[in-house]
Design a protein around this motif. Structure first.
Motif, PDB file in Angstrom:
ATOM      1  N   LEU A 264       0.831  -1.199   0.000  1.00 33.48           N
ATOM      2  CA  LEU A 264       0.000   0.000   0.000  1.00 33.48           C
ATOM      3  C   LEU A 264       0.871   1.256   0.000  1.00 33.48           C
ATOM      4  O   LEU A 264       0.597   2.223  -0.728  1.00 33.48           O
ATOM      5  N   ALA A 265       1.939   1.232   0.784  1.00 28.38           N
ATOM      6  CA  ALA A 265       2.853   2.374   0.816  1.00 28.38           C
ATOM      7  C   ALA A 265       3.525   2.579  -0.536  1.00 28.38           C
ATOM      8  O   ALA A 265       3.721   3.724  -0.984  1.00 28.38           O
ATOM      9  N   ALA A 266       3.895   1.486  -1.207  1.00 27.89           N
ATOM     10  CA  ALA A 266       4.519   1.599  -2.534  1.00 27.89           C
ATOM     11  C   ALA A 266       3.546   2.195  -3.544  1.00 27.89           C
ATOM     12  O   ALA A 266       3.915   3.047  -4.363  1.00 27.89           O
ATOM     13  N   ALA A 267       2.296   1.747  -3.477  1.00 26.71           N
ATOM     14  CA  ALA A 267       1.282   2.283  -4.389  1.00 26.71           C
ATOM     15  C   ALA A 267       1.045   3.768  -4.137  1.00 26.71           C
ATOM     16  O   ALA A 267       0.959   4.568  -5.080  1.00 26.71           O
ATOM     17  N   GLU A 268       0.958   4.138  -2.867  1.00 27.24           N
ATOM     18  CA  GLU A 268       0.745   5.546  -2.530  1.00 27.24           C
ATOM     19  C   GLU A 268       1.910   6.410  -2.989  1.00 27.24           C
ATOM     20  O   GLU A 268       1.717   7.503  -3.538  1.00 27.24           O
ATOM     21  N   ALA A 269       3.131   5.917  -2.796  1.00 26.36           N
ATOM     22  CA  ALA A 269       4.303   6.686  -3.201  1.00 26.36           C
ATOM     23  C   ALA A 269       4.317   6.915  -4.709  1.00 26.36           C
ATOM     24  O   ALA A 269       4.607   8.033  -5.182  1.00 26.36           O
ATOM     25  N   HIS A 270       4.006   5.882  -5.484  1.00 26.61           N
ATOM     26  CA  HIS A 270       4.005   6.020  -6.936  1.00 26.61           C
ATOM     27  C   HIS A 270       2.917   6.984  -7.390  1.00 26.61           C
ATOM     28  O   HIS A 270       3.135   7.858  -8.243  1.00 26.61           O
ATOM     29  N   LEU A 271       1.735   6.845  -6.806  1.00 28.49           N
ATOM     30  CA  LEU A 271       0.633   7.725  -7.189  1.00 28.49           C
ATOM     31  C   LEU A 271       0.957   9.179  -6.906  1.00 28.49           C
ATOM     32  O   LEU A 271       0.843  10.041  -7.797  1.00 28.49           O
ATOM     33  N   TYR A 272       1.358   9.482  -5.684  1.00 30.40           N
ATOM     34  CA  TYR A 272       1.511  10.887  -5.323  1.00 30.40           C
ATOM     35  C   TYR A 272       2.795  11.505  -5.856  1.00 30.40           C
ATOM     36  O   TYR A 272       2.901  12.727  -5.965  1.00 30.40           O
ATOM     37  N   GLN A 273       3.759  10.675  -6.238  1.00 28.77           N
ATOM     38  CA  GLN A 273       4.880  11.201  -7.023  1.00 28.77           C
ATOM     39  C   GLN A 273       4.372  11.700  -8.368  1.00 28.77           C
ATOM     40  O   GLN A 273       4.772  12.773  -8.845  1.00 28.77           O
TER      41      GLN A 273
END
Length: 396
Positions: free
Chosen positions: A292-301
């Motif tokens: 979930l953290a990886a997905a959030e990081a990619h999205l908000y980048q």
């Protein structure tokens, strides 16, 4: 919170989404079971100003930026993913129109912010395969406008739409198809539902299939100049793909929260402890949080990228980059929900359990075009300097 001293209060759309999501969650199971469209949810979204959040403030909207939109959509999806998904089509329409500007955009802003109009977009067509800039719907010039004939699939949000964003192709001076876009008030004739949406997941999105039969569209409803439709997609793709990804991230986040709540309360009687004490459960929950953290990081980048600069330098590259992000986030979200099902066990398959709905809904993220194979092909070719749309795609 205010914008400046003396300015009118500004809505916190993430907080509003949380309030709405709590109410929508109570209806989600019923609409999912019946495959019915949540008209009452859309009415609340319009009445609260949520559907006008990205309309500029000078036109009566909320003036929300991309990150606030995505945070709000992520939150809304934890209550009813179908509703959040349907709202995305409306937001995508606004983004494409905003990229064009001019009188057409101003008319749309006024309709949305002042009259509560809702947009549904009709770009998907049978046989197009997600290549929306090559519509097969025909636009035949007639006096005062065009007659549109063709089929549209996955017309998400159609039951609540006041405005239809339609793509078609007219014939240019060389005899070649030229894509055009129209923003049309929902007509009484010329548009027919050929199949109501009945699917395994995202069941309450109203993604009907439509037939356009000699639909007359006045010239004034054309959006942008003829042939500019592909560029419109590229210019607005960060609004579309980032907000799409945020919905599936929200589904995954909701699944994690559901699992954590339940495992803390489930007692394993042979050990006289809650299931939360089992190492296997702990490992899977940790893995869920990591993905979930990886997905959030990619999205908000992607959300915080310099979009105007990227579009000016390389519109196609920008489109591909956003597509890669969307597929990455959706894949990770799917993996999170699969892990949630494994942690919960057989009870997650029961029709009354919210995880089975999350499982069916999150799969849609893997299927929304452009699909993973096409995106990977584009990204690889673009990185290697190979023409992205060269035909034949492969030789030999």
């Amino acid at each position: 919170m205010t914008l400046t001293q003396g300015a009118p209060a500004r809505t916190d759309y993430v907080a509003l989404a949380a309030e709405l999501a709590e109410r929508f969650a109570g209806r989600a199971a019923e609409h999912d079971a019946a495959g019915s469209f949540p008209h009452e949810n859309v009415r609340e979204l319009v009445a609260s100003g949520y559907t006008a959040m990205t309309v500029p403030r000078e036109y009566g909207g909320g003036g929300a930026g991309l990150e606030e939109l995505c945070r709000a959509q992520e939150t809304l999806a934890t209550g009813c993913a179908s509703t959040a998904f349907a709202v995305n089509m409306h937001v995508h329409g606004i983004a494409m129109i905003a990229g064009i500007g001019g009188p057409a955009a101003e008319r749309a802003y006024e309709a949305i912010a002042q009259r509560g109009s809702v947009i549904a977009g009709g770009f998907s067509e049978p046989g197009v395969g997600g290549n929306w800039w090559h519509p097969t719907t025909k636009a035949q010039p007639v006096e005062g406008g065009y007659l549109l004939n063709g089929r549209k699939g996955f017309f998400t949000g159609f039951p609540a739409a006041d405005l239809l964003f339609l793509s078609a192709a007219r014939t240019d001076d060389r005899g070649l198809p030229e894509p055009v876009g129209f923003l049309v008030p929902k007509p009484e004739r010329g548009v027919r539902v050929t199949a109501e949406w009945d699917a395994a997941g995202m069941r309450a999105t109203g993604s009907h299939s439509l037939l356009l039969e000699d639909l007359f569209v006045a010239e004034e409803y054309m959006i942008g100049r003829p042939g500019a439709l592909p560029l419109m997609f590229m210019q607005g793709v960060h609004w579309a793909w980032c907000s799409f990804a945020s919905v599936f991230l929200g589904i995954a986040r909701g699944a994690l929260e559901q699992v954590v709540r339940e495992q803390r309360g489930r007692t394993l009687h042979v050990l006289d402890r809650t299931v939360a004490h089992l190492p296997g459960v702990q490992f899977r929950v940790a893995e869920m949080r990591t993905r979930l953290a990886a997905a959030e990081a990619h999205l908000y980048q992607a959300v915080r990228a310099e979009h105007d600069t990227e579009i000016a330098a390389d519109p196609l590259g920008h489109y591909i980059e956003m597509s890669v992000m969307k597929n990455s986030v959706c894949r990770l979200a799917h993996e999170v929900v699969v892990l949630a099902m494994q942690v919960q066990g057989g009870s997650a398959l029961l029709s009354a359990h919210p995880l089975q709905r999350a499982y069916r809904d999150v799969v849609a993220g893997l299927l929304v075009p452009p699909n993973s194979d096409v995106t990977a092909e584009w990204a690889g070719k673009h990185a290697l300097g190979v023409p992205v749309f060269a035909e034949p795609r492969w030789e030999g």
